[in-house]
Enzyme design. Structure first.
Site, PDB file in Angstrom:
ATOM      1  CG  HIS A 309      -2.089   0.919   1.071  1.00 50.24           C
ATOM      2  ND1 HIS A 309      -2.010   2.269   1.283  1.00 50.24           N
ATOM      3  CD2 HIS A 309      -3.351   0.665   0.650  1.00 50.24           C
ATOM      4  CE1 HIS A 309      -3.190   2.812   1.028  1.00 50.24           C
ATOM      5  NE2 HIS A 309      -4.019   1.856   0.631  1.00 50.24           N
ATOM      6  CG  ASP A 367      -8.452  -3.961  -2.577  1.00 47.84           C
ATOM      7  OD1 ASP A 367      -9.656  -3.802  -2.362  1.00 47.84           O
ATOM      8  OD2 ASP A 367      -7.708  -3.056  -2.961  1.00 47.84           O
TER       9      ASP A 367
HETATM   10  N1  CMC Z   1       4.221  -7.513  -4.980  1.00 50.87           N
HETATM   11  C1  CMC Z   1       5.579  -7.506  -5.116  1.00 50.87           C
HETATM   12  N2  CMC Z   1       6.339  -6.419  -4.971  1.00 50.87           N
HETATM   13  C2  CMC Z   1       5.712  -5.256  -4.667  1.00 50.87           C
HETATM   14  C3  CMC Z   1       4.323  -5.199  -4.508  1.00 50.87           C
HETATM   15  C4  CMC Z   1       3.566  -6.380  -4.665  1.00 50.87           C
HETATM   16  N3  CMC Z   1       2.233  -6.362  -4.512  1.00 50.87           N
HETATM   17  N4  CMC Z   1       3.961  -3.913  -4.206  1.00 50.87           N
HETATM   18  C5  CMC Z   1       5.102  -3.212  -4.193  1.00 50.87           C
HETATM   19  N5  CMC Z   1       6.171  -4.021  -4.470  1.00 50.87           N
HETATM   20  C6  CMC Z   1       7.589  -3.636  -4.485  1.00 50.87           C
HETATM   21  C7  CMC Z   1       7.917  -2.858  -5.741  1.00 50.87           C
HETATM   22  O1  CMC Z   1       8.368  -3.700  -6.781  1.00 50.87           O
HETATM   23  C8  CMC Z   1       8.995  -1.927  -5.243  1.00 50.87           C
HETATM   24  O2  CMC Z   1      10.207  -2.634  -5.201  1.00 50.87           O
HETATM   25  P1  CMC Z   1      11.623  -1.873  -5.462  1.00 50.87           P
HETATM   26  O3  CMC Z   1      11.763  -0.878  -4.358  1.00 50.87           O
HETATM   27  O4  CMC Z   1      12.634  -2.987  -5.409  1.00 50.87           O
HETATM   28  O5  CMC Z   1      11.510  -1.236  -6.816  1.00 50.87           O
HETATM   29  C9  CMC Z   1       8.595  -1.610  -3.791  1.00 50.87           C
HETATM   30  O6  CMC Z   1       7.798  -2.732  -3.382  1.00 50.87           O
HETATM   31  C10 CMC Z   1       7.765  -0.341  -3.653  1.00 50.87           C
HETATM   32  O7  CMC Z   1       6.700  -0.375  -4.593  1.00 50.87           O
HETATM   33  P2  CMC Z   1       6.043   0.911  -5.246  1.00 50.87           P
HETATM   34  O8  CMC Z   1       5.318   0.514  -6.495  1.00 50.87           O
HETATM   35  O9  CMC Z   1       7.068   1.985  -5.342  1.00 50.87           O
HETATM   36  O10 CMC Z   1       5.015   1.311  -4.111  1.00 50.87           O
HETATM   37  P3  CMC Z   1       3.754   2.245  -4.308  1.00 50.87           P
HETATM   38  O11 CMC Z   1       3.517   2.860  -2.995  1.00 50.87           O
HETATM   39  O12 CMC Z   1       3.922   3.136  -5.477  1.00 50.87           O
HETATM   40  O13 CMC Z   1       2.605   1.191  -4.704  1.00 50.87           O
HETATM   41  C11 CMC Z   1       0.741  -0.245  -4.633  1.00 50.87           C
HETATM   42  C12 CMC Z   1       1.584   0.789  -3.863  1.00 50.87           C
HETATM   43  C13 CMC Z   1      -0.506  -0.574  -3.803  1.00 50.87           C
HETATM   44  C14 CMC Z   1       0.286   0.334  -5.974  1.00 50.87           C
HETATM   45  C15 CMC Z   1       1.600  -1.517  -4.837  1.00 50.87           C
HETATM   46  O14 CMC Z   1       1.987  -2.061  -3.594  1.00 50.87           O
HETATM   47  C16 CMC Z   1       0.872  -2.584  -5.668  1.00 50.87           C
HETATM   48  O15 CMC Z   1       0.897  -2.511  -6.903  1.00 50.87           O
HETATM   49  N6  CMC Z   1       0.191  -3.567  -4.994  1.00 50.87           N
HETATM   50  C17 CMC Z   1      -0.589  -4.567  -5.699  1.00 50.87           C
HETATM   51  C18 CMC Z   1      -1.938  -3.986  -6.080  1.00 50.87           C
HETATM   52  C19 CMC Z   1      -2.847  -3.811  -4.897  1.00 50.87           C
HETATM   53  O16 CMC Z   1      -3.029  -4.713  -4.077  1.00 50.87           O
HETATM   54  N7  CMC Z   1      -3.465  -2.620  -4.828  1.00 50.87           N
HETATM   55  C20 CMC Z   1      -4.472  -2.304  -3.804  1.00 50.87           C
HETATM   56  C21 CMC Z   1      -4.038  -1.201  -2.911  1.00 50.87           C
HETATM   57  S1  CMC Z   1      -5.088  -1.080  -1.483  1.00 50.87           S
HETATM   58  C22 CMC Z   1      -6.594  -0.519  -2.082  1.00 50.87           C
HETATM   59  C23 CMC Z   1      -6.657   0.927  -2.254  1.00 50.87           C
HETATM   60  O17 CMC Z   1      -6.473   1.673  -1.288  1.00 50.87           O
HETATM   61  O18 CMC Z   1      -6.958   1.321  -3.407  1.00 50.87           O
END
Ligand code: CMC
Length: 432
Positions: A309, A367
């Site tokens: 998240h 989720d």
């Molecule tokens: N599986 C594997 N690796 C992950 C995941 C995941 N679900 N989420 C983040 N990472 C890794 C990512 O690859 C990155 O690694 P590195 O630092 O080595 O490049 C690190 O963790 C940080 O990720 P980020 O994309 O910079 O983090 P963010 O804050 O931009 O993204 C997120 C948050 C929710 C979009 C992301 O965690 C994700 O895509 N999760 C899966 C989709 C999901 O479950 N979304 C629902 C969110 S909760 C509902 C809502 O509030 O809408």
């Protein structure tokens, strides 16, 4: 909001530093007020994805992602989910206070008086292909609501804003249920106003003309809890979309339609559907390691859906509540041995113990559990995000209304760091 000192920005190269005001809210980090930065220095700030930028002030929802705190109007989400129903929470988000019993009754009656759709609007559904995703239908039909309420769309009039908010909260379940019925080829079921908000939605989803449908109170209560947990989440992507669309003076139905479109993305509200699809794809406990390894592989874009998240770097409090609900519902409905549920629990266990997920603070999010609970309630996967949209509509309208009623609001207009070609001439060979 009060000023709390200044932050000095050193511009280097012998230029004087600039003193920028620091502002405190009631809780959470202070902010540096950079509104005059460009006028004072000619500089913009650069913050793609709003990692360090507050786009507005708000009195509605507070999150502390490190401590795992979520408050609606100051009330902890755990208390609201335990002691209140969804329409009480709607009243709270819109009006700022929990309703007393008279206010609650009046609010419920007001919502119920708007649950039906204009019969002309019902015909919109038949323009879609039967296999249209319910979210595609919702984007279109909710946007089309603006063609039906010309008389109450003066956004500068508080009573018009209130009327639109009630219409949207009341009609979203009817629209979502009709999108589902259309998808499966069953006749539309009209709202029944002797039922509660959640009961009525289940009735519109699952009853058919051929049989009596009795709403199971365990299922209605679990759905109500899901709605409460998803009702608002401060300035997330879809809420920011609603605010940005609304900042131009666009009507509320168009703004909420934009919010629904944004919510549909798999990184946001679409994650619960994507998570269930992922569990189906993994299929068996023996394949979990393969998917965990893919998620950890830097050369693979694959992510475990339902994990991580942007704000919660500790357990999401909504996930904790739904985790509990998940166990209650599965026990109550005798589904403890369900294949996907067992798989989900095993995945949760492995991810919580894995160094990659621990070090990056990637916990199961709301989720992850909401998909499993909804599946147990008999809600089809393609409806998961539509139900999220139904719940979030109250947050969207509360945030939109807060913005419009602030006399100082401005059209949202981000700036950019241009990285394209410098100015150049069209080659003579191409001149006409
Ligand atoms: N599986 C594997 N690796 C992950 C995941 C995941 N679900 N989420 C983040 N990472 C890794 C990512 O690859 C990155 O690694 P590195 O630092 O080595 O490049 C690190 O963790 C940080 O990720 P980020 O994309 O910079 O983090 P963010 O804050 O931009 O993204 C997120 C948050 C929710 C979009 C992301 O965690 C994700 O895509 N999760 C899966 C989709 C999901 O479950 N979304 C629902 C969110 S909760 C509902 C809502 O509030 O809408």
């Amino acid at each position: 909001m009060k000023e709390n000192g200044t932050a000095n920005l050193d511009l280097g190269n012998g230029n004087a530093s600039i003193a920028l005001p620091v502002i405190s809210g009631t809780m959470g980090p202070d902010v540096i007020d950079i509104r005059k930065l460009h006028a004072m220095s000619g500089l913009f700030t650069y913050d793609p994805g709003f990692l360090s930028t507050a786009s507005n002030s708000s009195e509605i929802t507070f999150i502390d992602g490190d401590k795992g705190i979520l408050l609606y109007r100051g009330y902890p989400i755990e208390q609201l989910a335990t002691h209140c129903d969804f329409t009480q929470v709607c009243y709270l988000l819109i009006n700022g206070e929990l309703p007393d019993s008279k206010q609650k009754d009046e609010f419920d009656i007001a919502i119920k008086s708007h649950t039906m759709l204009h019969e002309q609007l019902v015909r919109f559904f038949t323009g879609f292909r039967r296999d249209a995703h319910p979210m595609a239908v919702m984007v279109g039909v909710v946007g089309a609501l603006s063609a039906f309420y010309h008389e109450a769309m003066d956004i500068s009039d508080a009573s018009h804003r209130q009327e639109s908010a009630l219409r949207l909260i009341a009609k979203l379940p009817t629209i979502a249920a009709m999108a589902y019925k259309y998808n499966i080829g069953q006749p539309f079921v009209y709202p029944r106003n002797n039922l509660s908000f959640s009961e009525n939605f289940l009735h519109m989803m699952f009853s058919t003309p051929g049989e009596d449908y009795k709403v199971n109170p365990v299922i209605a209560r679990a759905l109500d809890r899901i709605l409460i947990l998803h009702a608002d989440h401060e300035q997330n992507a879809s809420t920011s979309t609603v605010r940005l669309a609304g900042s131009s003076g666009a009507n509320p139905f168009a703004c909420i339609s934009a919010g629904i479109a944004c919510l549909w993305g798999p990184a946001h509200g679409g994650a619960n559907e994507a998570c269930l699809n992922m569990l189906e794809e993994i299929g068996d406990v023996s394949r979990i390691d393969e998917y965990i390894n893919r998620a950890k592989n830097k050369d693979d874009n694959y992510r475990l859906m339902g994990f991580g998240h942007r704000v919660y770097k500790n357990l999401d409090p909504r996930a904790l509540i739904l985790r509990e609900t998940c166990h209650e519902v599965l026990n109550e409905l005798g589904l403890q041995n369900d294949r996907l549920f067992k798989l989900a629990l095993q995945l949760e266990k492995i991810a919580l113990e894995d160094e990659y997920f621990i070090s990056k603070k990637l916990y199961p999010n709301v989720d992850f559990y909401s998909g499993i609970v909804q599946r147990a309630l008999g809600i089809p996967t393609i409806m998961f995000t539509a139900i999220f949209a139904m719940a979030r509509t109250v947050g969207w309208v509360a945030q939109w209304s807060e913005m419009i009623s602030d006399p100082a609001y401005k059209i949202g207009r981000p700036r950019q760091l241009y990285t394209g070609p410098s100015m150049r001439e069209v080659p003579e060979t191409l001149h006409k």
